[in-house]
Design a protein around this motif. Structure first.
Motif, PDB file in Angstrom:
ATOM      1  N   ILE A 162       0.847  -1.189   0.000  1.00 38.12           N
ATOM      2  CA  ILE A 162       0.000   0.000   0.000  1.00 38.12           C
ATOM      3  C   ILE A 162       0.888   1.247   0.000  1.00 38.12           C
ATOM      4  O   ILE A 162       1.884   1.312   0.723  1.00 38.12           O
ATOM      5  N   GLU A 163       0.511   2.245  -0.790  1.00 33.45           N
ATOM      6  CA  GLU A 163       1.277   3.491  -0.812  1.00 33.45           C
ATOM      7  C   GLU A 163       1.033   4.277   0.474  1.00 33.45           C
ATOM      8  O   GLU A 163      -0.110   4.472   0.899  1.00 33.45           O
ATOM      9  N   ARG A 164       2.147   4.737   1.082  1.00 31.94           N
ATOM     10  CA  ARG A 164       2.072   5.524   2.330  1.00 31.94           C
ATOM     11  C   ARG A 164       2.808   6.851   2.139  1.00 31.94           C
ATOM     12  O   ARG A 164       3.725   6.964   1.330  1.00 31.94           O
ATOM     13  N   LEU A 165       2.420   7.823   2.905  1.00 31.85           N
ATOM     14  CA  LEU A 165       3.155   9.078   2.963  1.00 31.85           C
ATOM     15  C   LEU A 165       4.463   8.837   3.707  1.00 31.85           C
ATOM     16  O   LEU A 165       4.526   8.012   4.624  1.00 31.85           O
ATOM     17  N   ARG A 166       5.522   9.555   3.331  1.00 30.85           N
ATOM     18  CA  ARG A 166       6.849   9.320   3.914  1.00 30.85           C
ATOM     19  C   ARG A 166       7.568  10.648   4.124  1.00 30.85           C
ATOM     20  O   ARG A 166       7.422  11.578   3.339  1.00 30.85           O
ATOM     21  N   VAL A 167       8.348  10.709   5.193  1.00 29.87           N
ATOM     22  CA  VAL A 167       9.288  11.815   5.415  1.00 29.87           C
ATOM     23  C   VAL A 167      10.651  11.187   5.613  1.00 29.87           C
ATOM     24  O   VAL A 167      10.836  10.339   6.490  1.00 29.87           O
ATOM     25  N   SER A 168      11.620  11.581   4.810  1.00 27.04           N
ATOM     26  CA  SER A 168      12.936  10.948   4.856  1.00 27.04           C
ATOM     27  C   SER A 168      13.662  11.264   6.154  1.00 27.04           C
ATOM     28  O   SER A 168      13.426  12.299   6.788  1.00 27.04           O
ATOM     29  N   SER A 169      14.558  10.370   6.530  1.00 23.49           N
ATOM     30  CA  SER A 169      15.348  10.594   7.742  1.00 23.49           C
ATOM     31  C   SER A 169      16.232  11.825   7.589  1.00 23.49           C
ATOM     32  O   SER A 169      16.473  12.548   8.563  1.00 23.49           O
ATOM     33  N   GLN A 170      16.716  12.102   6.368  1.00 26.63           N
ATOM     34  CA  GLN A 170      17.540  13.287   6.143  1.00 26.63           C
ATOM     35  C   GLN A 170      16.755  14.563   6.447  1.00 26.63           C
ATOM     36  O   GLN A 170      17.274  15.507   7.062  1.00 26.63           O
ATOM     37  N   SER A 171      15.493  14.575   6.017  1.00 25.65           N
ATOM     38  CA  SER A 171      14.655  15.744   6.268  1.00 25.65           C
ATOM     39  C   SER A 171      14.414  15.928   7.761  1.00 25.65           C
ATOM     40  O   SER A 171      14.479  17.046   8.287  1.00 25.65           O
ATOM     41  N   LEU A 172      14.139  14.827   8.454  1.00 25.30           N
ATOM     42  CA  LEU A 172      13.896  14.901   9.893  1.00 25.30           C
ATOM     43  C   LEU A 172      15.129  15.400  10.641  1.00 25.30           C
ATOM     44  O   LEU A 172      15.037  16.303  11.483  1.00 25.30           O
ATOM     45  N   LYS A 173      16.285  14.793  10.328  1.00 25.62           N
ATOM     46  CA  LYS A 173      17.507  15.157  11.051  1.00 25.62           C
ATOM     47  C   LYS A 173      17.891  16.616  10.822  1.00 25.62           C
ATOM     48  O   LYS A 173      18.339  17.300  11.747  1.00 25.62           O
ATOM     49  N   ARG A 174      17.725  17.089   9.592  1.00 21.85           N
ATOM     50  CA  ARG A 174      18.061  18.490   9.337  1.00 21.85           C
ATOM     51  C   ARG A 174      17.120  19.420  10.112  1.00 21.85           C
ATOM     52  O   ARG A 174      17.564  20.413  10.694  1.00 21.85           O
ATOM     53  N   ALA A 175      15.826  19.103  10.108  1.00 22.46           N
ATOM     54  CA  ALA A 175      14.875  19.943  10.849  1.00 22.46           C
ATOM     55  C   ALA A 175      15.237  20.005  12.325  1.00 22.46           C
ATOM     56  O   ALA A 175      15.186  21.078  12.943  1.00 22.46           O
ATOM     57  N   TRP A 176      15.616  18.873  12.901  1.00 18.17           N
ATOM     58  CA  TRP A 176      15.996  18.848  14.318  1.00 18.17           C
ATOM     59  C   TRP A 176      17.299  19.607  14.549  1.00 18.17           C
ATOM     60  O   TRP A 176      17.413  20.405  15.474  1.00 18.17           O
ATOM     61  N   ARG A 177      18.281  19.346  13.678  1.00 17.64           N
ATOM     62  CA  ARG A 177      19.624  19.887  13.881  1.00 17.64           C
ATOM     63  C   ARG A 177      19.659  21.407  13.810  1.00 17.64           C
ATOM     64  O   ARG A 177      20.400  22.064  14.561  1.00 17.64           O
ATOM     65  N   ILE A 178      18.864  21.992  12.890  1.00 19.32           N
ATOM     66  CA  ILE A 178      18.914  23.445  12.717  1.00 19.32           C
ATOM     67  C   ILE A 178      17.810  24.163  13.486  1.00 19.32           C
ATOM     68  O   ILE A 178      17.685  25.381  13.388  1.00 19.32           O
ATOM     69  N   SER A 179      17.034  23.417  14.281  1.00 18.57           N
ATOM     70  CA  SER A 179      15.926  24.044  15.005  1.00 18.57           C
ATOM     71  C   SER A 179      16.440  24.966  16.104  1.00 18.57           C
ATOM     72  O   SER A 179      17.517  24.766  16.681  1.00 18.57           O
ATOM     73  N   GLU A 180      15.653  25.970  16.399  1.00 13.58           N
ATOM     74  CA  GLU A 180      16.010  26.928  17.452  1.00 13.58           C
ATOM     75  C   GLU A 180      16.102  26.229  18.805  1.00 13.58           C
ATOM     76  O   GLU A 180      17.006  26.524  19.604  1.00 13.58           O
ATOM     77  N   LYS A 181      15.201  25.301  19.061  1.00 16.74           N
ATOM     78  CA  LYS A 181      15.190  24.588  20.339  1.00 16.74           C
ATOM     79  C   LYS A 181      16.492  23.822  20.556  1.00 16.74           C
ATOM     80  O   LYS A 181      17.113  23.893  21.617  1.00 16.74           O
ATOM     81  N   PHE A 182      16.919  23.080  19.539  1.00 13.39           N
ATOM     82  CA  PHE A 182      18.151  22.288  19.625  1.00 13.39           C
ATOM     83  C   PHE A 182      19.355  23.216  19.775  1.00 13.39           C
ATOM     84  O   PHE A 182      20.268  22.964  20.571  1.00 13.39           O
ATOM     85  N   GLY A 183      19.358  24.296  18.996  1.00 12.03           N
ATOM     86  CA  GLY A 183      20.478  25.233  19.032  1.00 12.03           C
ATOM     87  C   GLY A 183      20.633  25.924  20.370  1.00 12.03           C
ATOM     88  O   GLY A 183      21.753  26.099  20.868  1.00 12.03           O
ATOM     89  N   GLU A 184      19.515  26.312  20.978  1.00  6.99           N
ATOM     90  CA  GLU A 184      19.578  26.988  22.273  1.00  6.99           C
ATOM     91  C   GLU A 184      20.054  26.040  23.366  1.00  6.99           C
ATOM     92  O   GLU A 184      20.844  26.423  24.236  1.00  6.99           O
ATOM     93  N   ALA A 185      19.581  24.803  23.337  1.00  7.82           N
ATOM     94  CA  ALA A 185      19.930  23.844  24.382  1.00  7.82           C
ATOM     95  C   ALA A 185      21.391  23.444  24.326  1.00  7.82           C
ATOM     96  O   ALA A 185      21.993  23.103  25.351  1.00  7.82           O
ATOM     97  N   LEU A 186      21.991  23.472  23.121  1.00 11.12           N
ATOM     98  CA  LEU A 186      23.356  22.972  22.945  1.00 11.12           C
ATOM     99  C   LEU A 186      24.258  24.028  22.316  1.00 11.12           C
ATOM    100  O   LEU A 186      25.194  23.706  21.585  1.00 11.12           O
ATOM    101  N   SER A 187      23.989  25.275  22.637  1.00  9.84           N
ATOM    102  CA  SER A 187      24.767  26.382  22.081  1.00  9.84           C
ATOM    103  C   SER A 187      26.263  26.200  22.346  1.00  9.84           C
ATOM    104  O   SER A 187      26.677  25.857  23.451  1.00  9.84           O
ATOM    105  N   GLY A 188      27.053  26.404  21.302  1.00 10.50           N
ATOM    106  CA  GLY A 188      28.503  26.265  21.427  1.00 10.50           C
ATOM    107  C   GLY A 188      29.002  24.862  21.182  1.00 10.50           C
ATOM    108  O   GLY A 188      30.222  24.626  21.151  1.00 10.50           O
ATOM    109  N   ASN A 189      28.089  23.917  21.006  1.00 11.02           N
ATOM    110  CA  ASN A 189      28.485  22.525  20.801  1.00 11.02           C
ATOM    111  C   ASN A 189      27.972  21.961  19.476  1.00 11.02           C
ATOM    112  O   ASN A 189      27.999  20.749  19.258  1.00 11.02           O
ATOM    113  N   ILE A 190      27.507  22.841  18.589  1.00 10.21           N
ATOM    114  CA  ILE A 190      26.960  22.407  17.307  1.00 10.21           C
ATOM    115  C   ILE A 190      27.874  22.872  16.181  1.00 10.21           C
ATOM    116  O   ILE A 190      28.310  24.034  16.150  1.00 10.21           O
TER     117      ILE A 190
END
Length: 353
Positions: free
Chosen positions: A34-62
């Motif tokens: 059956i055809e399903r909707l998909r979001v690639s892992s690359q898209s997910l990881k980039r969204a997380w990595r460049i998010s403001e939340k992630f950046g603020e929590a780990l500032s200086g370590n990215i």
């Protein structure tokens, strides 16, 4: 034994185009015929990595992911008063430590040939080493770096994003870092039909004296789905990649967990306002061999209450695996928004115990 942290999430998205294919339509996959909707892992990881939340929590370590390291070095040297010729030579020498340069003889301008052939993730430690070397070279009249100075740039890649998602350079394998976090493509739990949105744009200054039509017409695909997402983290490898910094490991785990349950992919965000929180999260910790629970959805969900049925299927599936293989996790924590079970703060505390 390696300790693993696994996340199983259910996140519902209204009509959207979260992750496009080469034709601009939402990405899909065939699962269970059956055809399903998909979001690639690359898209997910980039969204997380460049998010403001992630950046603020780990500032200086990215770190930063780029091909243009050479151009950045070149400009910094010019700003320090180094001549253009010396800046070009030094920028090339340093950039090629991180990968093969393009060397495009037909390119216009020398800066293009400072670009690395493939994207490279530069850690904060490495960037600091580069900046210190540039300052030293500028103080000494803009001389070129020596081989032993270039070797000092090969610092531990201590950035949390590199530690989590890894780094692979075919042209410079000495800089490779094995990812501590594995991310599956998010997959819709039910069948999907891609729809097309036909739209027009009107010229605000068109007073209809000659033409009452639109100034632009177009179409874009969209679809809706409840997604199952699976993430597996090797805590031991994460600790190793972060040079044994236990405090930074805990900060990284908290930041990543909060990000994956609250941050959405950014595709067509302005057109669809695709913001969503996870409705269900199952977190597992243990030394047992990890396994996805995706098999629960090989038969698509067809219920009128997809969230409830998908939740039930996930919980039944891990119990089935437990019966067949023995207990597959030492500890579990559930956050179920619909039933009111659990909370984000408790989930974050759980994975950092």
């Amino acid at each position: 034994m390696t300790k693993f942290i696994q996340f199983h999430l259910l996140t519902a998205y209204a009509p959207a185009n979260l992750n496009r294919d080469d034709t601009g339509r939402p990405k899909t996959a065939i699962m269970g015929g059956i055809e399903r909707l998909r979001v690639s892992s690359q898209s997910l990881k980039r969204a997380w990595r460049i998010s403001e939340k992630f950046g603020e929590a780990l500032s200086g370590n990215i770190g930063v992911r780029t091909r243009r390291l050479g151009r950045d070095i070149y400009q910094k040297l010019l700003d320090k008063g180094v001549t253009e010729k010396s800046a070009l030579a030094t920028a090339a020498k340093i950039a090629e430590q991180f990968g093969k340069l393009k060397n495009d003889k037909g390119a216009k301008g020398d800066l293009v040939n400072l670009d690395i052939e493939q994207l490279v993730h530069i850690s904060p430690d490495e960037q600091q080493q580069i900046d210190q070397l540039l300052a030293l070279l500028a103080e000494q009249g803009g001389r070129e770096p020596q081989d032993d100075e270039l070797k000092l740039l090969r610092a531990q890649a201590g950035g949390v994003d590199i530690a989590l998602f890894g780094r692979m350079l075919a042209s410079a394998p000495g800089f490779n870092v094995e990812a501590a976090c594995q991310v599956a493509h998010a997959i819709g739990v039910s069948a999907v039909t891609i729809e097309e949105d036909f739209f027009t744009a009107v010229d605000d200054l068109n007073r209809k004296e000659e033409d009452a039509g639109s100034a632009h017409m177009g179409e874009q695909g969209f679809a809706s789905a409840l997604f199952y997402s699976y993430i597996c983290i090797s805590r031991d490898l994460l600790l190793k990649n972060l040079n044994g910094d236990e405090e930074l490991v805990k900060r990284t785990l908290r930041a990543l967990a909060e990000t994956v349950v609250t941050v959405s992919p950014t595709g067509k965000q302005n057109s669809f306002a695709t913001r969503a929180y996870a409705s269900y999260v199952l977190a597992e910790i243990g030394e047992q061999q990890p396994r996805s629970l995706a098999v629960a959805f090989f038969n698509p969900v067809r219920s009128d209450n997809q969230v409830a049925e998908a939740t039930q299927r996930l919980e039944e599936q891990y119990k089935k695996f437990d019966r067949a293989y023995g207990v597959c996790a030492e500890r579990r924590y559930v956050m179920n928004v619909e039933s009111g079970e659990g909370s984000l703060s408790e989930l974050l505390d759980f994975i950092c115990q």
